[in-house]
Scaffold this motif. Sequence first.
Motif, short mmCIF file in Angstrom:
data_model
loop_
_atom_site.label_atom_id
_atom_site.label_comp_id
_atom_site.label_asym_id
_atom_site.label_seq_id
_atom_site.Cartn_x
_atom_site.Cartn_y
_atom_site.Cartn_z
N PHE A 377 44.34 31.46 39.42
CA PHE A 377 43.83 32.61 38.66
C PHE A 377 43.09 33.58 39.56
CE2 PHE A 377 43.44 30.92 34.01
CZ PHE A 377 44.81 30.88 33.94
N LEU A 378 42.29 33.05 40.49
CA LEU A 378 41.46 33.90 41.33
C LEU A 378 42.30 34.80 42.25
CD1 LEU A 378 38.54 31.46 42.21
CD2 LEU A 378 38.63 33.23 40.45
N ARG A 379 43.59 34.45 42.41
CA ARG A 379 44.49 35.28 43.21
C ARG A 379 45.32 36.23 42.33
NH1 ARG A 379 44.84 30.13 45.68
NH2 ARG A 379 46.80 29.64 44.64
N GLN A 380 45.03 36.24 41.01
CA GLN A 380 45.79 37.05 40.07
C GLN A 380 45.02 38.30 39.61
OE1 GLN A 380 48.99 36.48 38.22
NE2 GLN A 380 49.42 35.36 40.11
N ASP A 381 43.94 38.64 40.33
CA ASP A 381 43.15 39.83 40.02
C ASP A 381 42.69 39.88 38.56
OD1 ASP A 381 41.90 42.29 40.43
OD2 ASP A 381 43.69 43.43 39.87
N PRO A 382 42.00 38.80 38.08
CA PRO A 382 41.55 38.80 36.69
C PRO A 382 40.22 39.51 36.50
CG PRO A 382 40.95 36.73 37.71
CD PRO A 382 41.65 37.56 38.77
N ASP A 383 39.95 39.94 35.27
CA ASP A 383 38.61 40.44 34.91
C ASP A 383 37.85 39.37 34.14
OD1 ASP A 383 38.68 43.27 35.83
OD2 ASP A 383 40.39 43.34 34.48
N ARG A 384 38.55 38.72 33.21
CA ARG A 384 37.94 37.65 32.42
C ARG A 384 38.86 36.44 32.37
NH1 ARG A 384 36.53 43.05 30.38
NH2 ARG A 384 34.29 43.04 30.11
N GLN A 401 32.22 29.54 40.86
CA GLN A 401 32.69 30.38 41.97
C GLN A 401 33.29 31.67 41.45
OE1 GLN A 401 35.65 28.48 44.47
NE2 GLN A 401 36.28 30.43 45.36
N ALA A 402 34.09 31.57 40.37
CA ALA A 402 34.72 32.76 39.78
C ALA A 402 33.65 33.72 39.27
CB ALA A 402 35.66 32.35 38.65
#
Length: 558
Positions: A377-384, A401-402
Amino acid sequence: MNIDYLIDLVSARGMLDDQVASEIREEYNSGGGTADPAEILINYGVIEERDTLFALIANELGVEYVDLEGFQVPEALINLIPAGMARLHGALPIGASGEGLKVVLTDPLNPQVVEDLRFALGQEIQIAVADPELVEKQLDSCYAVDGESMDDVLKEISAGGEGLSDAELEAEANSAPIIRYVDLVLFNAIKERASDIHFEPFEDDFKIRYRVDGALYEMAPPPLHLALPIISRIKVMSNMNIAERRVPQDGRIMKTIGDKEVDMRVSSLPTVHGESVVLRVLDRSSVNLNLENLGLPDELFNYITDTVQKPNGIFIVTGPTGAGKTTTLYAALRRINTIDSKLLTAEDPVEYDIDGIVQVPVNEGIGLTFPRVLRAFLRQDPDRIMVGEMRDVATAQIAIQASLTGHLVVSTLHTNDSAGAVTRLVDMGCEPFLVAATLEGVLAQRLVRTICKKCRTPYEPNEAVLSQLGLSHHELGDKHFYTGSGCDACGQTGYKGRKGLYELLDITDPLRELITERAPTVVLRQKAIELGMHTLREDGLRNIYDGQVTIDEVLKYT
């Protein structure tokens, strides 16, 4: 009925532009997908009357459009589809010929219904299109409310399942009486607003139970020898391996029951007397995933709204299984599900599909665990990010961490109260200073049954009951207590529907200091109460005084 199909249909004919299409889709989704698409299109001026839309659908499908206004269905046709099956599939027979049975459906866009009817009735099915509202009215008129009884179907079933080969058992599971019986069980369960359906074989009997508003109710049991064919039928419907009875299996059944889209998650469990099967009913029309419709107190609604719009931090909902944690998080996510926000969820399983949110089902069997999904997920440019459940330290640490890297994380945790969630994270192995730095709030919740409005009556609790609430008669003043006496509307239970009890722990600076010092749950809880936190019991008392819930329910769940 599929709103995207309808929007594409009218757009292709130049009747709708992209801006209006987006507004229509948003209005439909804001109602949990239960609004009438035809009425929305009329309100936006896309079509002038309902007939126009359904004539377009018929033309697109290459079938006949039928106006059911004043239409009389002959008795001979009504008898061609059993009442339970007609209501289950939302199917009304309007004609018969050598080419098969002609029917109109409450959802003509669902091809699975046609296949199910063809299989169950053993003849070809031709569909025509009519206004679903009129189809519903005709079904109510042509088929009695109770329709075909369980006893009527059971009289047609004589075979058992013992000693049959797998092929013979599958044939028996696909026989018309077994299909009709299972369909009738599912239809009655949905009609009674069941959240779970249990099929349980024992040594001397075969129980079928529904869970309604959190309580289990038993229906009249079928003969024990039908356990294997009935359970095999459910396994066939959910694409399970009917020959495998030694290990647990999971499956899924998607059905349109009447005018409702129902998603059922199926779980089988080997027992000493055969397989126990439980269906979790996810009825989209009974769960409105809007924060405004959860019955939250104003201050709690405002807090959640503000918190989920923060750029980073962690918000946790706690409570036992079945407390509505996931529903609360979905409702919160839908509020921030906008075009300028990237939302990702990791769930086990994905319970409701929501347009605009990227949802990932966790699968431990292939190594697709919560930590692995979160790292991706952290490599998928998320906001939430939504994490279905924080089960271990690896998941919790990645969530922290996120949050530290500028993402808002919402999740669930199994603890008894809100303060317990903090110490649970620390006990897992998370550093207290990191928990203090990232945690924004914890919401503990319970679902309790509400008193039936039609048979609600006042009553006077005795001193022993009041003492369990920490009250006595002399300090009650003009407060009143209510219970349900039982009526036909609530099935003589005195309860109808459920509502939430809530306890919000807002992580302020004084609490952050205590968390960093590894303060125990009792100290955190006491400090939060000093700072104004209302406990679950206090929220329960508020609802008791409002006449919405009983003392028994509050004592049971708080």
